[in-house]
Design a protein around this motif. Sequence first.
Motif, PDB file in Angstrom:
ATOM      1  N   ASP A  58      82.947  36.009  11.855  1.00 33.60           N
ATOM      2  CA  ASP A  58      82.388  35.005  10.954  1.00 33.60           C
ATOM      3  C   ASP A  58      81.901  35.740   9.706  1.00 33.60           C
ATOM      4  O   ASP A  58      80.778  36.255   9.663  1.00 33.60           O
ATOM      5  CB  ASP A  58      81.234  34.252  11.625  1.00 33.60           C
ATOM      6  N   LYS A  59      82.762  35.807   8.684  1.00 30.34           N
ATOM      7  CA  LYS A  59      82.443  36.573   7.479  1.00 30.34           C
ATOM      8  C   LYS A  59      81.233  36.006   6.749  1.00 30.34           C
ATOM      9  O   LYS A  59      80.446  36.754   6.169  1.00 30.34           O
ATOM     10  CB  LYS A  59      83.654  36.598   6.547  1.00 30.34           C
ATOM     11  N   GLU A  60      81.096  34.690   6.751  1.00 26.26           N
ATOM     12  CA  GLU A  60      79.987  34.077   6.022  1.00 26.26           C
ATOM     13  C   GLU A  60      78.634  34.529   6.556  1.00 26.26           C
ATOM     14  O   GLU A  60      77.677  34.686   5.794  1.00 26.26           O
ATOM     15  CB  GLU A  60      80.096  32.553   6.099  1.00 26.26           C
ATOM     16  N   ARG A  61      78.558  34.741   7.850  1.00 25.55           N
ATOM     17  CA  ARG A  61      77.282  35.146   8.449  1.00 25.55           C
ATOM     18  C   ARG A  61      77.252  36.627   8.816  1.00 25.55           C
ATOM     19  O   ARG A  61      76.290  37.096   9.422  1.00 25.55           O
ATOM     20  CB  ARG A  61      76.999  34.291   9.685  1.00 25.55           C
ATOM     21  N   ILE A  63      79.236  38.355  10.908  1.00 26.85           N
ATOM     22  CA  ILE A  63      79.411  38.600  12.338  1.00 26.85           C
ATOM     23  C   ILE A  63      80.813  39.126  12.591  1.00 26.85           C
ATOM     24  O   ILE A  63      81.792  38.598  12.068  1.00 26.85           O
ATOM     25  CB  ILE A  63      79.182  37.313  13.154  1.00 26.85           C
ATOM     26  N   TRP A  80      67.102  32.414  16.972  1.00 32.66           N
ATOM     27  CA  TRP A  80      67.960  33.257  16.148  1.00 32.66           C
ATOM     28  C   TRP A  80      68.272  34.527  16.928  1.00 32.66           C
ATOM     29  O   TRP A  80      67.602  34.858  17.906  1.00 32.66           O
ATOM     30  CB  TRP A  80      67.297  33.589  14.806  1.00 32.66           C
ATOM     31  N   VAL A  88      70.915  36.037  12.636  1.00 32.64           N
ATOM     32  CA  VAL A  88      71.891  34.952  12.758  1.00 32.64           C
ATOM     33  C   VAL A  88      71.187  33.741  13.351  1.00 32.64           C
ATOM     34  O   VAL A  88      70.663  33.806  14.469  1.00 32.64           O
ATOM     35  CB  VAL A  88      73.076  35.360  13.657  1.00 32.64           C
ATOM     36  N   GLU A  89      71.155  32.651  12.588  1.00 35.23           N
ATOM     37  CA  GLU A  89      70.549  31.420  13.085  1.00 35.23           C
ATOM     38  C   GLU A  89      71.420  30.825  14.195  1.00 35.23           C
ATOM     39  O   GLU A  89      72.643  30.805  14.098  1.00 35.23           O
ATOM     40  CB  GLU A  89      70.391  30.413  11.949  1.00 35.23           C
ATOM     41  N   ASP A  92      71.905  26.009  13.960  1.00 30.75           N
ATOM     42  CA  ASP A  92      72.610  25.232  12.940  1.00 30.75           C
ATOM     43  C   ASP A  92      73.928  24.642  13.432  1.00 30.75           C
ATOM     44  O   ASP A  92      74.330  23.562  13.009  1.00 30.75           O
ATOM     45  CB  ASP A  92      72.854  26.087  11.694  1.00 30.75           C
ATOM     46  N   GLN A  95      77.810  28.017  18.723  1.00 31.30           N
ATOM     47  CA  GLN A  95      78.071  29.438  18.548  1.00 31.30           C
ATOM     48  C   GLN A  95      79.186  29.893  19.485  1.00 31.30           C
ATOM     49  O   GLN A  95      79.248  29.464  20.643  1.00 31.30           O
ATOM     50  CB  GLN A  95      76.803  30.249  18.842  1.00 31.30           C
TER      51      GLN A  95
END
Length: 226
Positions: A58-61, A63, A80, A88-89, A92, A95
């Motif tokens: 997950d590039k945005e976060r 990961i 988190w 990392v939340e 939202d 996962q």
Amino acid sequence: MYYDVVDTSNGKLTLRDRENPNQPGVTVDPAKARIEGVFVERQIELRDGEKVMFRQNDKERGITNGDLGTVHISRDGKAWAETKGGIVELNDKPQVMDYAYARTVHSSQGATVERAIVVGEANRVATAEAAYVACSREKRGLEIITENSEKLSQVWSRFSERQAALDAQQKAQRAELDVPRSLAEIRAARQDAEKKLEQPEKQRAEQKPERQDVQRQRQDEQEIER
């Protein structure tokens, strides 16, 4: 994008966009479609201090697949995970993760734990490298569980002997190639290479006066003929 599988008839998959469930489903052939991953959705119970592993990039976060995290839960229920890349939340969205108490040997490379329990199946093929990785992750305690300790020892020893033979063969090949290993040998090899590069330059420099003498001699001969 994430899709839910709603039908599997006739060897095809009918997918529904999770973010747009009211849209018509899409039917694809699993043998031809490019599917990055298939996951089973389930709920897991998390407590403060729980160890988890993320199973998808997950590039945005920030990961990476295989990243480990420690779960923290506040009094108001917010959760988190603290990873090597940051926070990392977890509230939202769903996962792609699982508990991290059991790991494969491949995903354990480079990891260090306080204690390790290795499940060694004697009937499964395992290389000496895999055995080494599995049994060298812990700091304080190691326990090996197997259905046949004698057979497991023989299997791992056989692969260890084979690896030792390959290492000896590669070492002999390196010796035949006369590859420099120490810093002194590398410096000596470099000096020899520089000398070899300087030799053609000296030869060219020595040949220049000879060529000039030949040209002068030809000019003198032409003047005499005139």
